[in-house]
Design a protein around this motif. Structure first.
Motif, short mmCIF file in Angstrom:
data_model
loop_
_atom_site.label_atom_id
_atom_site.label_comp_id
_atom_site.label_asym_id
_atom_site.label_seq_id
_atom_site.Cartn_x
_atom_site.Cartn_y
_atom_site.Cartn_z
N TYR A 421 -9.52 40.99 -79.98
CA TYR A 421 -8.87 40.31 -78.86
C TYR A 421 -9.25 38.82 -78.85
N ALA A 422 -10.51 38.54 -79.19
CA ALA A 422 -10.97 37.15 -79.23
C ALA A 422 -10.20 36.36 -80.28
N LEU A 423 -10.02 36.94 -81.47
CA LEU A 423 -9.29 36.25 -82.53
C LEU A 423 -7.82 36.06 -82.15
N VAL A 430 -4.54 27.96 -80.71
CA VAL A 430 -4.09 27.05 -81.77
C VAL A 430 -2.58 26.82 -81.67
N LYS A 431 -1.83 27.87 -81.38
CA LYS A 431 -0.38 27.73 -81.22
C LYS A 431 -0.03 26.81 -80.04
N LEU A 432 -0.90 26.80 -79.04
CA LEU A 432 -0.67 25.96 -77.86
C LEU A 432 -1.18 24.53 -78.04
N GLY A 433 -1.75 24.26 -79.22
CA GLY A 433 -2.15 22.89 -79.52
C GLY A 433 -3.64 22.64 -79.66
N PHE A 434 -4.48 23.67 -79.54
CA PHE A 434 -5.92 23.47 -79.71
C PHE A 434 -6.20 23.04 -81.15
N ASN A 435 -6.94 21.94 -81.32
CA ASN A 435 -7.22 21.45 -82.69
C ASN A 435 -8.61 20.84 -82.84
N ARG A 439 -15.60 21.59 -82.23
CA ARG A 439 -15.98 22.41 -81.09
C ARG A 439 -15.97 23.89 -81.45
N LEU A 440 -14.94 24.31 -82.16
CA LEU A 440 -14.83 25.72 -82.54
C LEU A 440 -15.93 26.11 -83.52
N GLN A 441 -16.19 25.26 -84.48
CA GLN A 441 -17.18 25.56 -85.50
C GLN A 441 -18.59 25.63 -84.93
N ASN A 442 -18.85 24.82 -83.91
CA ASN A 442 -20.21 24.74 -83.36
C ASN A 442 -20.41 25.58 -82.10
N ARG A 450 -17.46 33.97 -87.63
CA ARG A 450 -17.24 32.79 -88.47
C ARG A 450 -16.90 33.15 -89.92
N ASN A 451 -17.33 34.30 -90.38
CA ASN A 451 -17.03 34.71 -91.75
C ASN A 451 -15.76 35.56 -91.83
N ASP A 452 -15.13 35.78 -90.71
CA ASP A 452 -13.89 36.55 -90.69
C ASP A 452 -12.75 35.71 -91.28
N MET A 453 -11.92 36.34 -92.09
CA MET A 453 -10.82 35.62 -92.75
C MET A 453 -9.85 35.02 -91.72
N ARG A 454 -9.61 35.72 -90.64
CA ARG A 454 -8.68 35.21 -89.62
C ARG A 454 -9.26 33.96 -88.96
N PHE A 455 -10.58 33.98 -88.76
CA PHE A 455 -11.23 32.81 -88.17
C PHE A 455 -11.10 31.60 -89.11
N GLY A 456 -11.33 31.83 -90.39
CA GLY A 456 -11.21 30.75 -91.37
C GLY A 456 -9.80 30.20 -91.44
N ALA A 457 -8.81 31.10 -91.31
CA ALA A 457 -7.41 30.67 -91.39
C ALA A 457 -7.03 29.78 -90.21
N LEU A 458 -7.74 29.91 -89.09
CA LEU A 458 -7.44 29.08 -87.92
C LEU A 458 -7.59 27.59 -88.24
N PHE A 459 -8.60 27.27 -89.06
CA PHE A 459 -8.84 25.87 -89.40
C PHE A 459 -7.67 25.28 -90.18
N GLY A 460 -7.09 26.10 -91.04
CA GLY A 460 -5.94 25.63 -91.82
C GLY A 460 -4.72 25.40 -90.96
N ASN A 461 -4.65 26.07 -89.83
CA ASN A 461 -3.49 25.94 -88.95
C ASN A 461 -3.63 24.82 -87.92
N MET A 462 -4.83 24.19 -87.88
CA MET A 462 -5.05 23.10 -86.93
C MET A 462 -4.56 21.80 -87.55
N ASN A 463 -3.94 20.95 -86.72
CA ASN A 463 -3.45 19.65 -87.19
C ASN A 463 -4.60 18.70 -87.45
#
Length: 463
Positions: A421-423, A430-435, A439-442, A450-463
Protein backbone atom coordinates in the motif's frame (compact mmCIF):
# COMPACT_ATOMS: atom_id res chain seq x y z
CA UNK A 1 48.04 15.92 9.53
CA UNK A 2 50.57 13.18 10.48
CA UNK A 3 51.86 13.15 6.90
CA UNK A 4 52.38 16.90 6.96
CA UNK A 5 54.52 17.00 10.13
CA UNK A 6 57.64 15.28 8.60
CA UNK A 7 57.32 17.57 5.59
CA UNK A 8 57.31 20.66 7.81
CA UNK A 9 60.35 19.32 9.70
CA UNK A 10 62.24 18.70 6.46
CA UNK A 11 61.51 22.20 5.20
CA UNK A 12 62.68 23.67 8.52
CA UNK A 13 66.00 21.71 8.41
CA UNK A 14 66.62 22.72 4.81
CA UNK A 15 66.03 26.41 5.51
CA UNK A 16 68.43 26.40 8.51
CA UNK A 17 71.24 24.89 6.40
CA UNK A 18 70.72 27.24 3.45
CA UNK A 19 72.78 30.26 2.55
CA UNK A 20 71.35 33.77 2.76
CA UNK A 21 70.60 33.76 -0.98
CA UNK A 22 68.95 30.39 -0.75
CA UNK A 23 66.93 31.56 2.24
CA UNK A 24 65.76 34.60 0.32
CA UNK A 25 64.66 32.42 -2.58
CA UNK A 26 62.94 29.84 -0.38
CA UNK A 27 61.07 32.55 1.54
CA UNK A 28 59.64 34.07 -1.64
CA UNK A 29 55.95 33.36 -1.91
CA UNK A 30 54.49 32.67 -5.34
CA UNK A 31 51.01 34.24 -5.46
CA UNK A 32 48.20 31.75 -6.00
CA UNK A 33 45.78 32.84 -8.68
CA UNK A 34 42.15 32.61 -7.59
CA UNK A 35 40.09 30.11 -9.54
CA UNK A 36 37.25 31.93 -11.27
CA UNK A 37 34.18 29.80 -11.97
CA UNK A 38 33.23 29.25 -15.59
CA UNK A 39 29.84 30.71 -16.42
CA UNK A 40 27.81 29.83 -19.50
CA UNK A 41 26.02 32.65 -21.27
CA UNK A 42 22.38 31.98 -22.11
CA UNK A 43 22.34 28.84 -19.99
CA UNK A 44 22.20 27.65 -16.38
CA UNK A 45 25.41 27.12 -14.44
CA UNK A 46 25.34 25.33 -11.07
CA UNK A 47 28.07 26.36 -8.63
CA UNK A 48 28.89 26.35 -4.94
CA UNK A 49 30.13 28.99 -2.53
CA UNK A 50 33.94 28.69 -2.53
CA UNK A 51 34.16 28.62 1.28
CA UNK A 52 31.27 26.16 1.62
CA UNK A 53 30.86 23.54 -1.15
CA UNK A 54 27.53 22.43 0.35
CA UNK A 55 26.02 25.86 -0.40
CA UNK A 56 24.96 25.24 -4.00
CA UNK A 57 23.30 27.77 -6.29
CA UNK A 58 22.42 28.16 -9.96
CA UNK A 59 23.24 31.19 -12.11
CA UNK A 60 21.79 32.40 -15.41
CA UNK A 61 23.79 34.90 -17.46
CA UNK A 62 21.97 36.55 -20.38
CA UNK A 63 23.40 35.82 -23.83
CA UNK A 64 24.54 39.45 -24.18
CA UNK A 65 26.39 39.46 -20.85
CA UNK A 66 29.41 41.78 -20.97
CA UNK A 67 31.93 41.41 -18.15
CA UNK A 68 33.13 44.99 -18.73
CA UNK A 69 29.70 46.32 -17.73
CA UNK A 70 27.75 46.13 -14.49
CA UNK A 71 24.50 44.17 -14.54
CA UNK A 72 21.48 44.14 -12.17
CA UNK A 73 21.22 41.01 -10.02
CA UNK A 74 18.08 39.13 -8.97
CA UNK A 75 18.47 36.34 -6.39
CA UNK A 76 15.63 33.81 -6.10
CA UNK A 77 14.65 31.65 -3.11
CA UNK A 78 12.38 28.69 -3.78
CA UNK A 79 10.77 26.99 -0.73
CA UNK A 80 11.89 23.56 -1.97
CA UNK A 81 15.53 24.54 -2.63
CA UNK A 82 15.03 24.34 -6.39
CA UNK A 83 17.02 27.32 -7.62
CA UNK A 84 16.73 26.32 -11.27
CA UNK A 85 12.90 26.39 -11.21
CA UNK A 86 12.43 30.20 -11.16
CA UNK A 87 15.49 30.69 -13.38
CA UNK A 88 14.04 28.45 -16.08
CA UNK A 89 10.62 30.06 -15.69
CA UNK A 90 11.85 33.66 -15.96
CA UNK A 91 15.07 33.43 -17.99
CA UNK A 92 13.40 35.22 -20.92
CA UNK A 93 13.31 38.31 -18.67
CA UNK A 94 17.04 38.02 -17.99
CA UNK A 95 17.59 37.89 -21.75
CA UNK A 96 15.27 40.83 -22.43
CA UNK A 97 16.56 43.21 -19.76
CA UNK A 98 20.11 42.06 -19.04
CA UNK A 99 19.48 40.77 -15.53
CA UNK A 100 21.77 38.23 -13.91
CA UNK A 101 19.68 35.60 -12.12
CA UNK A 102 20.85 33.40 -9.24
CA UNK A 103 18.81 30.82 -7.34
CA UNK A 104 19.64 29.00 -4.11
CA UNK A 105 19.63 25.19 -4.25
CA UNK A 106 19.95 24.88 -0.46
CA UNK A 107 17.62 27.33 1.28
CA UNK A 108 14.23 25.69 1.88
CA UNK A 109 11.26 25.42 4.21
CA UNK A 110 12.01 23.95 7.62
CA UNK A 111 15.36 25.66 8.11
CA UNK A 112 16.00 28.16 10.87
CA UNK A 113 16.27 31.85 10.11
CA UNK A 114 19.94 31.74 11.04
CA UNK A 115 20.58 28.96 8.52
CA UNK A 116 18.82 30.66 5.62
CA UNK A 117 20.48 34.01 6.40
CA UNK A 118 23.91 32.38 6.28
CA UNK A 119 23.11 30.57 3.03
CA UNK A 120 21.65 33.62 1.31
CA UNK A 121 24.33 36.08 2.40
CA UNK A 122 27.15 33.75 1.33
CA UNK A 123 25.47 33.21 -2.05
CA UNK A 124 25.17 36.96 -2.70
CA UNK A 125 28.78 37.63 -1.72
CA UNK A 126 30.01 34.80 -3.95
CA UNK A 127 28.15 36.17 -6.97
CA UNK A 128 29.44 39.69 -6.26
CA UNK A 129 33.03 38.38 -6.15
CA UNK A 130 32.84 36.56 -9.47
CA UNK A 131 30.42 38.50 -11.68
CA UNK A 132 30.24 42.16 -12.67
CA UNK A 133 27.27 43.27 -10.58
CA UNK A 134 25.63 46.67 -10.28
CA UNK A 135 25.52 46.85 -6.49
CA UNK A 136 22.84 49.55 -6.60
CA UNK A 137 20.51 47.13 -8.43
CA UNK A 138 20.34 43.98 -6.28
CA UNK A 139 16.82 42.59 -5.89
CA UNK A 140 15.82 39.52 -3.85
CA UNK A 141 12.79 37.46 -4.81
CA UNK A 142 11.13 34.46 -3.20
CA UNK A 143 8.02 32.33 -3.34
CA UNK A 144 6.01 31.29 -0.25
CA UNK A 145 8.54 30.34 2.46
CA UNK A 146 11.25 31.58 0.10
CA UNK A 147 9.60 35.01 0.11
CA UNK A 148 10.01 35.18 3.89
CA UNK A 149 13.69 34.28 3.47
CA UNK A 150 14.17 36.94 0.77
CA UNK A 151 12.55 39.67 2.87
CA UNK A 152 14.57 38.80 5.99
CA UNK A 153 17.87 38.88 4.11
CA UNK A 154 16.89 42.07 2.24
CA UNK A 155 16.06 43.84 5.49
CA UNK A 156 19.50 43.07 6.89
CA UNK A 157 21.57 44.20 3.88
CA UNK A 158 22.32 47.77 2.83
CA UNK A 159 23.20 46.73 -0.72
CA UNK A 160 19.77 45.27 -1.51
CA UNK A 161 17.56 47.75 -3.35
CA UNK A 162 14.28 45.88 -3.01
CA UNK A 163 12.44 42.62 -2.52
CA UNK A 164 9.72 40.83 -4.47
CA UNK A 165 7.62 38.61 -2.20
CA UNK A 166 5.55 36.07 -4.11
CA UNK A 167 2.74 34.53 -1.99
CA UNK A 168 3.99 35.40 1.50
CA UNK A 169 4.36 38.66 3.40
CA UNK A 170 7.42 39.83 5.37
CA UNK A 171 7.37 39.76 9.14
CA UNK A 172 8.10 43.50 9.35
CA UNK A 173 7.73 46.66 7.22
CA UNK A 174 10.41 46.95 4.55
CA UNK A 175 11.51 50.47 5.40
CA UNK A 176 14.22 51.80 3.13
CA UNK A 177 13.57 49.11 0.50
CA UNK A 178 11.29 48.82 -2.49
CA UNK A 179 8.69 46.17 -1.68
CA UNK A 180 6.56 44.44 -4.31
CA UNK A 181 4.10 41.73 -3.39
CA UNK A 182 2.80 39.17 -5.89
CA UNK A 183 -0.17 36.94 -5.13
CA UNK A 184 -2.79 34.94 -6.97
CA UNK A 185 -6.35 35.99 -6.23
CA UNK A 186 -7.04 32.38 -5.27
CA UNK A 187 -3.91 32.12 -3.12
CA UNK A 188 -4.53 31.20 0.52
CA UNK A 189 -1.98 33.91 1.41
CA UNK A 190 -3.61 36.65 -0.66
CA UNK A 191 -5.35 38.21 2.35
CA UNK A 192 -2.10 38.02 4.34
CA UNK A 193 -0.41 39.99 1.56
CA UNK A 194 -3.29 42.46 1.38
CA UNK A 195 -3.30 43.02 5.15
CA UNK A 196 0.45 43.58 5.10
CA UNK A 197 0.01 46.28 2.46
CA UNK A 198 -2.80 47.93 4.43
CA UNK A 199 -0.44 48.27 7.39
CA UNK A 200 2.26 50.01 5.34
CA UNK A 201 0.73 53.49 5.52
CA UNK A 202 3.53 54.79 7.75
CA UNK A 203 6.16 53.30 5.43
CA UNK A 204 7.45 55.99 3.08
CA UNK A 205 9.35 53.46 0.94
CA UNK A 206 7.68 52.38 -2.33
CA UNK A 207 5.42 49.36 -1.85
CA UNK A 208 2.98 47.72 -4.27
CA UNK A 209 0.81 44.59 -4.42
CA UNK A 210 0.28 43.01 -7.84
CA UNK A 211 -2.49 40.39 -8.02
CA UNK A 212 -3.01 37.85 -10.79
CA UNK A 213 -5.49 35.14 -11.79
CA UNK A 214 -3.93 32.17 -10.02
CA UNK A 215 -3.45 30.14 -6.86
CA UNK A 216 -0.46 29.52 -4.57
CA UNK A 217 2.25 29.49 -7.25
CA UNK A 218 5.14 31.36 -8.79
CA UNK A 219 3.67 34.33 -10.65
CA UNK A 220 3.18 34.22 -14.43
CA UNK A 221 6.09 35.59 -16.46
CA UNK A 222 4.22 38.78 -17.37
CA UNK A 223 3.49 39.61 -13.73
CA UNK A 224 7.08 38.92 -12.68
CA UNK A 225 8.28 41.20 -15.47
CA UNK A 226 5.93 43.90 -14.19
CA UNK A 227 7.35 43.51 -10.67
CA UNK A 228 10.95 43.63 -11.90
CA UNK A 229 10.32 46.69 -14.06
CA UNK A 230 8.71 48.57 -11.17
CA UNK A 231 11.60 47.67 -8.86
CA UNK A 232 14.09 48.74 -11.53
CA UNK A 233 12.69 52.11 -12.57
CA UNK A 234 12.07 53.43 -9.06
CA UNK A 235 15.22 55.21 -7.82
CA UNK A 236 16.56 54.62 -4.32
CA UNK A 237 19.12 57.05 -2.83
CA UNK A 238 19.39 58.83 -6.16
CA UNK A 239 20.40 55.71 -8.09
CA UNK A 240 18.49 54.32 -11.01
CA UNK A 241 18.87 51.51 -13.52
CA UNK A 242 20.69 52.38 -16.75
CA UNK A 243 17.69 51.07 -18.73
CA UNK A 244 15.15 53.30 -16.95
CA UNK A 245 13.85 54.92 -20.12
CA UNK A 246 13.24 51.65 -22.00
CA UNK A 247 11.81 50.01 -18.89
CA UNK A 248 9.48 52.93 -18.27
CA UNK A 249 8.03 52.65 -21.78
CA UNK A 250 7.71 48.86 -21.56
CA UNK A 251 5.96 49.04 -18.18
CA UNK A 252 3.21 51.24 -19.59
CA UNK A 253 2.30 48.73 -22.29
CA UNK A 254 2.64 45.75 -20.00
CA UNK A 255 0.44 47.30 -17.31
CA UNK A 256 -2.30 48.05 -19.81
CA UNK A 257 -2.21 44.48 -21.14
CA UNK A 258 -2.33 42.95 -17.66
CA UNK A 259 -5.11 45.32 -16.60
CA UNK A 260 -7.24 44.58 -19.67
CA UNK A 261 -6.83 40.83 -19.10
CA UNK A 262 -7.81 40.85 -15.43
CA UNK A 263 -10.62 43.38 -15.89
CA UNK A 264 -12.80 40.48 -17.05
CA UNK A 265 -12.42 39.11 -13.52
CA UNK A 266 -12.27 42.25 -11.39
CA UNK A 267 -12.51 45.95 -12.23
CA UNK A 268 -11.01 46.77 -8.84
CA UNK A 269 -7.92 44.59 -9.29
CA UNK A 270 -7.43 45.90 -12.83
CA UNK A 271 -7.50 49.47 -11.56
CA UNK A 272 -5.09 48.60 -8.74
CA UNK A 273 -2.59 47.36 -11.33
CA UNK A 274 -2.86 50.65 -13.20
CA UNK A 275 -2.31 52.54 -9.94
CA UNK A 276 0.83 50.53 -9.15
CA UNK A 277 2.30 51.17 -12.57
CA UNK A 278 1.46 54.88 -12.48
CA UNK A 279 3.07 55.34 -9.05
CA UNK A 280 6.23 53.65 -10.32
CA UNK A 281 6.33 55.85 -13.40
CA UNK A 282 5.84 58.98 -11.31
CA UNK A 283 8.75 57.93 -9.08
CA UNK A 284 10.89 57.48 -12.19
CA UNK A 285 10.15 61.02 -13.41
CA UNK A 286 12.67 62.37 -10.89
CA UNK A 287 15.54 60.57 -12.64
CA UNK A 288 15.34 62.88 -15.64
CA UNK A 289 15.40 59.90 -17.98
CA UNK A 290 11.68 59.90 -18.67
CA UNK A 291 9.29 62.58 -19.84
CA UNK A 292 5.93 63.17 -18.16
CA UNK A 293 4.32 63.85 -21.53
CA UNK A 294 5.45 60.55 -23.04
CA UNK A 295 2.74 58.49 -24.72
CA UNK A 296 3.50 55.52 -22.42
CA UNK A 297 2.34 57.40 -19.32
CA UNK A 298 -0.40 55.37 -17.61
CA UNK A 299 -3.83 56.98 -17.38
CA UNK A 300 -6.39 55.95 -14.76
CA UNK A 301 -10.17 55.58 -15.13
CA UNK A 302 -12.44 58.04 -13.37
CA UNK A 303 -12.95 57.48 -9.63
CA UNK A 304 -16.71 57.37 -10.18
CA UNK A 305 -16.49 54.27 -12.40
CA UNK A 306 -19.56 52.19 -11.28
CA UNK A 307 -17.83 48.90 -12.14
CA UNK A 308 -15.03 49.58 -9.65
CA UNK A 309 -17.46 50.60 -6.90
CA UNK A 310 -19.69 47.52 -7.23
CA UNK A 311 -16.67 45.23 -7.48
CA UNK A 312 -15.13 46.65 -4.30
CA UNK A 313 -18.40 45.92 -2.46
CA UNK A 314 -18.41 42.31 -3.73
CA UNK A 315 -14.82 41.71 -2.62
CA UNK A 316 -15.45 43.15 0.84
CA UNK A 317 -18.48 40.89 1.27
CA UNK A 318 -16.52 37.84 0.13
CA UNK A 319 -13.69 38.63 2.53
CA UNK A 320 -16.09 38.90 5.46
CA UNK A 321 -17.66 35.55 4.57
CA UNK A 322 -14.24 33.98 4.18
CA UNK A 323 -13.36 34.64 7.82
CA UNK A 324 -16.56 32.91 8.98
CA UNK A 325 -16.02 29.89 6.72
CA UNK A 326 -12.42 29.51 7.84
CA UNK A 327 -13.60 29.12 11.43
CA UNK A 328 -16.18 26.53 10.36
CA UNK A 329 -13.56 24.49 8.50
CA UNK A 330 -11.10 24.66 11.40
CA UNK A 331 -13.77 23.30 13.71
CA UNK A 332 -14.85 20.60 11.24
CA UNK A 333 -11.31 19.31 10.87
CA UNK A 334 -11.35 18.30 14.51
CA UNK A 335 -14.98 17.23 14.86
CA UNK A 336 -16.17 15.79 11.53
CA UNK A 337 -15.37 12.47 9.87
CA UNK A 338 -14.38 11.82 6.26
CA UNK A 339 -17.99 11.19 5.21
CA UNK A 340 -18.91 14.72 6.26
CA UNK A 341 -15.96 16.12 4.31
CA UNK A 342 -16.87 14.20 1.14
CA UNK A 343 -20.45 15.44 1.29
CA UNK A 344 -19.81 19.06 2.32
CA UNK A 345 -16.54 19.99 0.60
CA UNK A 346 -18.23 21.21 -2.61
CA UNK A 347 -20.31 23.68 -0.59
CA UNK A 348 -17.12 25.32 0.66
CA UNK A 349 -14.73 25.03 -2.25
CA UNK A 350 -16.82 25.26 -5.40
CA UNK A 351 -18.63 28.32 -6.76
CA UNK A 352 -21.01 28.84 -9.64
CA UNK A 353 -20.19 32.54 -9.54
CA UNK A 354 -17.22 34.37 -11.04
CA UNK A 355 -15.02 37.01 -9.48
CA UNK A 356 -14.83 37.56 -5.73
CA UNK A 357 -16.77 34.47 -4.61
CA UNK A 358 -14.87 32.12 -6.92
CA UNK A 359 -11.46 33.28 -5.68
CA UNK A 360 -12.59 33.29 -2.05
CA UNK A 361 -13.46 29.60 -2.33
CA UNK A 362 -10.16 28.82 -4.00
CA UNK A 363 -8.43 30.44 -1.04
CA UNK A 364 -10.59 28.41 1.34
CA UNK A 365 -9.40 25.20 -0.31
CA UNK A 366 -5.81 26.32 0.13
CA UNK A 367 -6.51 27.22 3.75
CA UNK A 368 -8.04 23.80 4.48
CA UNK A 369 -5.19 22.07 2.64
CA UNK A 370 -2.61 23.84 4.77
CA UNK A 371 -4.52 22.93 7.94
CA UNK A 372 -4.55 19.26 6.94
CA UNK A 373 -0.84 19.32 6.18
CA UNK A 374 0.06 21.04 9.47
CA UNK A 375 -2.14 18.90 11.71
CA UNK A 376 -1.13 15.67 9.98
CA UNK A 377 2.53 16.52 10.54
CA UNK A 378 1.81 17.11 14.21
CA UNK A 379 0.00 13.78 14.43
CA UNK A 380 2.96 11.95 12.89
CA UNK A 381 5.39 13.63 15.29
CA UNK A 382 3.19 12.61 18.24
CA UNK A 383 2.99 9.06 16.81
CA UNK A 384 -0.81 9.39 16.80
CA UNK A 385 -1.41 7.22 13.74
CA UNK A 386 -5.17 7.13 14.26
CA UNK A 387 -5.39 10.92 13.96
CA UNK A 388 -2.87 10.93 11.10
CA UNK A 389 -4.98 8.41 9.14
CA UNK A 390 -8.07 10.62 9.33
CA UNK A 391 -6.19 13.82 8.54
CA UNK A 392 -4.47 12.32 5.49
CA UNK A 393 -7.84 11.05 4.25
CA UNK A 394 -9.39 14.51 4.64
CA UNK A 395 -6.32 16.03 2.97
CA UNK A 396 -6.95 13.85 -0.10
CA UNK A 397 -10.56 15.07 -0.25
CA UNK A 398 -9.71 18.74 0.23
CA UNK A 399 -6.75 18.94 -2.15
CA UNK A 400 -6.76 15.85 -4.41
CA UNK A 401 -4.17 17.16 -6.88
CA UNK A 402 -1.59 17.84 -4.17
CA UNK A 403 1.10 15.13 -4.01
CA UNK A 404 1.75 15.69 -0.29
CA UNK A 405 -1.28 13.73 0.94
CA UNK A 406 -0.16 10.70 -1.07
CA UNK A 407 3.37 10.96 0.28
CA UNK A 408 2.03 11.21 3.83
CA UNK A 409 -0.23 8.24 3.12
CA UNK A 410 2.79 6.18 2.06
CA UNK A 411 4.54 7.12 5.29
CA UNK A 412 1.48 6.05 7.27
CA UNK A 413 1.27 2.69 5.50
CA UNK A 414 4.94 2.00 6.19
CA UNK A 415 4.40 2.58 9.89
CA UNK A 416 1.44 0.20 9.77
CA UNK A 417 3.57 -2.43 8.04
CA UNK A 418 1.63 -2.29 4.75
CA UNK A 419 4.51 -2.08 2.27
CA UNK A 420 2.51 -2.70 -0.90
CA UNK A 421 0.00 0.00 0.00
CA UNK A 422 2.91 2.33 0.80
CA UNK A 423 4.49 1.76 -2.62
CA UNK A 424 1.13 2.28 -4.32
CA UNK A 425 0.73 5.57 -2.48
CA UNK A 426 4.26 6.66 -3.40
CA UNK A 427 3.54 5.95 -7.05
CA UNK A 428 0.42 8.12 -6.75
CA UNK A 429 2.52 10.89 -5.22
CA UNK A 430 4.93 10.77 -8.17
CA UNK A 431 2.04 10.88 -10.65
CA UNK A 432 0.76 13.98 -8.84
CA UNK A 433 4.12 15.70 -9.25
CA UNK A 434 6.25 14.65 -6.27
CA UNK A 435 9.91 14.85 -7.37
CA UNK A 436 12.01 15.42 -4.25
CA UNK A 437 14.46 12.54 -4.64
CA UNK A 438 16.63 13.63 -1.72
CA UNK A 439 13.69 13.71 0.67
CA UNK A 440 12.49 10.28 -0.40
CA UNK A 441 15.95 8.73 -0.29
CA UNK A 442 16.71 10.09 3.18
CA UNK A 443 13.29 9.52 4.76
CA UNK A 444 13.80 6.81 7.43
CA UNK A 445 10.17 5.73 7.05
CA UNK A 446 11.07 4.01 3.74
CA UNK A 447 14.29 2.28 4.79
CA UNK A 448 12.60 -1.15 4.60
CA UNK A 449 11.68 -0.76 0.91
CA UNK A 450 14.76 1.01 -0.48
CA UNK A 451 15.95 -2.19 -2.15
CA UNK A 452 12.54 -2.92 -3.64
CA UNK A 453 12.48 -2.71 -7.44
CA UNK A 454 9.30 -0.62 -7.41
CA UNK A 455 10.93 1.86 -5.05
CA UNK A 456 13.96 2.15 -7.34
CA UNK A 457 11.73 2.66 -10.37
CA UNK A 458 10.14 5.68 -8.67
CA UNK A 459 13.39 7.62 -9.07
CA UNK A 460 13.36 7.03 -12.81
CA UNK A 461 9.85 8.42 -13.02
CA UNK A 462 10.69 11.67 -11.20
CA UNK A 463 11.43 14.74 -13.32
Amino acid sequence: MRLLLPLFALLFTFSCASTADDKTKSDSVVPVKAIVPEFKKGDLTTLSVSADPSNSFTVYLPSNFDSTKKHPLVVFFDPHADGSLPLNKYKSLAEKWGYIFAGSNVSKNGMTGEQTMKIGNALIEEVKRNISIDETEIILCGFSGGARVASTIAFSRNDVKGVICNSAAPSQPMNGKIFIGLAGLGDMNYLEMKNFMNNQDANTSPHELLAFDGKHEWAPVGMMEEALLIASIIPINGNNNQNTWEMYRALGGLIYDQSDSIKKISCMIANNLLLSGKRAQEAAFSTGKVRVTDESTIELPKKTDPCIKSDEAAWKAAQAEESVLQQELASALMSQDTTWWKFNSPNYFESKKQGADKFMRQRLRGYASLMCYSYANQAFKANNLHAAEKLVAVYAIVDPTNSEWAYMGANLYMQLGLKEYALNSLETAVKLGFNDKSRLQNDPAFSAVRNDMRFGALFGNMN
